[in-house]
Design an enzyme around this catalytic site. Structure first.
Site, PDB file in Angstrom:
ATOM      1  N   CYS A 184      -8.651   4.279  -3.905  1.00 43.59           N
ATOM      2  CA  CYS A 184      -7.501   5.062  -3.440  1.00 43.59           C
ATOM      3  C   CYS A 184      -7.567   6.528  -3.846  1.00 43.59           C
ATOM      4  O   CYS A 184      -7.104   7.390  -3.101  1.00 43.59           O
ATOM      5  CB  CYS A 184      -6.207   4.395  -3.879  1.00 43.59           C
ATOM      6  SG  CYS A 184      -5.970   2.836  -2.990  1.00 43.59           S
ATOM      7  N   ASP A 199      -1.369   5.378  -7.676  1.00 44.25           N
ATOM      8  CA  ASP A 199      -1.369   3.934  -7.960  1.00 44.25           C
ATOM      9  C   ASP A 199      -1.476   3.539  -9.437  1.00 44.25           C
ATOM     10  O   ASP A 199      -2.247   2.638  -9.793  1.00 44.25           O
ATOM     11  CB  ASP A 199      -2.497   3.245  -7.177  1.00 44.25           C
ATOM     12  CG  ASP A 199      -2.345   3.395  -5.672  1.00 44.25           C
ATOM     13  OD1 ASP A 199      -1.456   4.137  -5.232  1.00 44.25           O
ATOM     14  OD2 ASP A 199      -3.129   2.768  -4.925  1.00 44.25           O
ATOM     15  N   LYS A 228       2.237   2.771   0.284  1.00 42.39           N
ATOM     16  CA  LYS A 228       1.132   2.661   1.242  1.00 42.39           C
ATOM     17  C   LYS A 228       0.537   1.261   1.204  1.00 42.39           C
ATOM     18  O   LYS A 228       0.777   0.513   0.256  1.00 42.39           O
ATOM     19  CB  LYS A 228       0.063   3.697   0.913  1.00 42.39           C
ATOM     20  CG  LYS A 228      -0.520   3.448  -0.459  1.00 42.39           C
ATOM     21  CD  LYS A 228      -1.590   4.425  -0.782  1.00 42.39           C
ATOM     22  CE  LYS A 228      -2.228   4.087  -2.112  1.00 42.39           C
ATOM     23  NZ  LYS A 228      -2.829   2.736  -2.160  1.00 42.39           N
ATOM     24  N   HIS A 252      -2.636  -8.563  -5.126  1.00 39.59           N
ATOM     25  CA  HIS A 252      -2.190  -7.551  -6.096  1.00 39.59           C
ATOM     26  C   HIS A 252      -1.119  -6.674  -5.442  1.00 39.59           C
ATOM     27  O   HIS A 252      -1.057  -6.557  -4.220  1.00 39.59           O
ATOM     28  CB  HIS A 252      -3.364  -6.668  -6.552  1.00 39.59           C
ATOM     29  CG  HIS A 252      -3.953  -5.867  -5.422  1.00 39.59           C
ATOM     30  ND1 HIS A 252      -4.877  -6.393  -4.549  1.00 39.59           N
ATOM     31  CD2 HIS A 252      -3.696  -4.607  -4.977  1.00 39.59           C
ATOM     32  CE1 HIS A 252      -5.186  -5.490  -3.644  1.00 39.59           C
ATOM     33  NE2 HIS A 252      -4.472  -4.386  -3.856  1.00 39.59           N
ATOM     34  N   HIS A 305       1.869  -3.895  -0.945  1.00 41.55           N
ATOM     35  CA  HIS A 305       1.385  -4.834   0.069  1.00 41.55           C
ATOM     36  C   HIS A 305       2.378  -5.950   0.380  1.00 41.55           C
ATOM     37  O   HIS A 305       3.107  -6.408  -0.510  1.00 41.55           O
ATOM     38  CB  HIS A 305       0.088  -5.492  -0.416  1.00 41.55           C
ATOM     39  CG  HIS A 305      -1.046  -4.536  -0.624  1.00 41.55           C
ATOM     40  ND1 HIS A 305      -1.481  -3.667   0.341  1.00 41.55           N
ATOM     41  CD2 HIS A 305      -1.844  -4.317  -1.707  1.00 41.55           C
ATOM     42  CE1 HIS A 305      -2.500  -2.958  -0.129  1.00 41.55           C
ATOM     43  NE2 HIS A 305      -2.732  -3.325  -1.373  1.00 41.55           N
ATOM     44  N   ASP A 307       0.511   1.233  -4.281  1.00 46.29           N
ATOM     45  CA  ASP A 307      -0.029   0.222  -3.397  1.00 46.29           C
ATOM     46  C   ASP A 307       1.120  -0.764  -3.196  1.00 46.29           C
ATOM     47  O   ASP A 307       1.719  -1.229  -4.180  1.00 46.29           O
ATOM     48  CB  ASP A 307      -1.207  -0.437  -4.134  1.00 46.29           C
ATOM     49  CG  ASP A 307      -2.367  -0.793  -3.248  1.00 46.29           C
ATOM     50  OD1 ASP A 307      -2.558  -0.150  -2.207  1.00 46.29           O
ATOM     51  OD2 ASP A 307      -3.106  -1.740  -3.616  1.00 46.29           O
TER      52      ASP A 307
END
Ligand code: VGL
Ligand code: ZN
Length: 196
Positions: free
Chosen positions: A140, A10, A96, A71, A54, A52
């Protein structure tokens, strides 16, 4: 010799200074990670980078019951890898946290563009040992290291190539102790490079 891969967790704009969920000194993980990535690639090893990733609406965000500001929303500049990060040719991206119900802290919950999980990819490449660095130590990185150990990988955490959120000031220190207690080795990237 154990097949060694590098997992970069990340290293995205939103976790670096100026980002939506900036980690203190988050960008300082980049130089050591670039050095290790180049060395691994030169030896024919695999480099993987998790991100990351989302959706706009997810229970991970405070507005929908979670704990974080918005974020790393898919396909935004904040979700892009930091421009200083040099991923070698052939590096594999693992996305992810793409669901609307889960936090998706661990890279082992993510998938590459072809749908393969991190574990499937590592197995296919005969990887037995993982070097891990990136952001954030207390979320993470910790979750990914714990899952890697559960899957039976030998794990080395690169101590100079991680930084934490530290909602509580000692969260990163506790996370490091937890990872070590679970079986991870903690090592400066310069020592890890000498071992390659
Ligand atoms: C992370 C908080 C929220 C991380 C991701 O990458 O460690 N932390 N989402
Ligand atoms: Zn997140």
């Amino acid at each position: 010799m154990l097949q060694t891969a590098l997992l970069i967790v990340d290293v995205q704009n939103d976790f670096c200074p100026g980002g939506a969920l900036a980690v203190n000194e988050g960008d300082q993980v980049i130089p050591p990670l670039n050095r290790v990535a180049e060395a691994i690639a030169q030896r024919g090893g695999l480099v993987l980078a998790s991100r990351d990733w989302h959706p706009r609406e997810t229970k991970h965000f405070a507005a929908f019951g979670g704990k974080w500001p918005v974020h790393c929303v898919q396909n935004t500049q904040g979700a892009a890898f930091h421009p200083g990060l040099k991923l070698p040719d052939g590096a594999i991206v693992i996305s992810k946290g793409s669901g609307s119900e889960d936090d998706g802290y661990s890279a082992f919950e993510g998938r590459a563009d072809d749908g393969k999980t991190l574990h499937e990819i590592l197995q296919a490449h005969g990887v037995q040992r993982l070097l891990v660095g990136g952001l954030a130590t207390d979320y993470c990185v910790r979750a990914s290291v714990q899952d890697a150990l559960k899957h039976g990988y030998e794990v080395t955490v690169l101590t100079d190539a991680i930084r934490g959120v530290n909602l509580q000031p000692d969260d990163s220190e506790c996370a490091l102790e937890e990872m070590q207690a679970a079986g991870a080795r903690l090592m400066h990237s310069a020592d890890a490079l000498r071992e390659l």
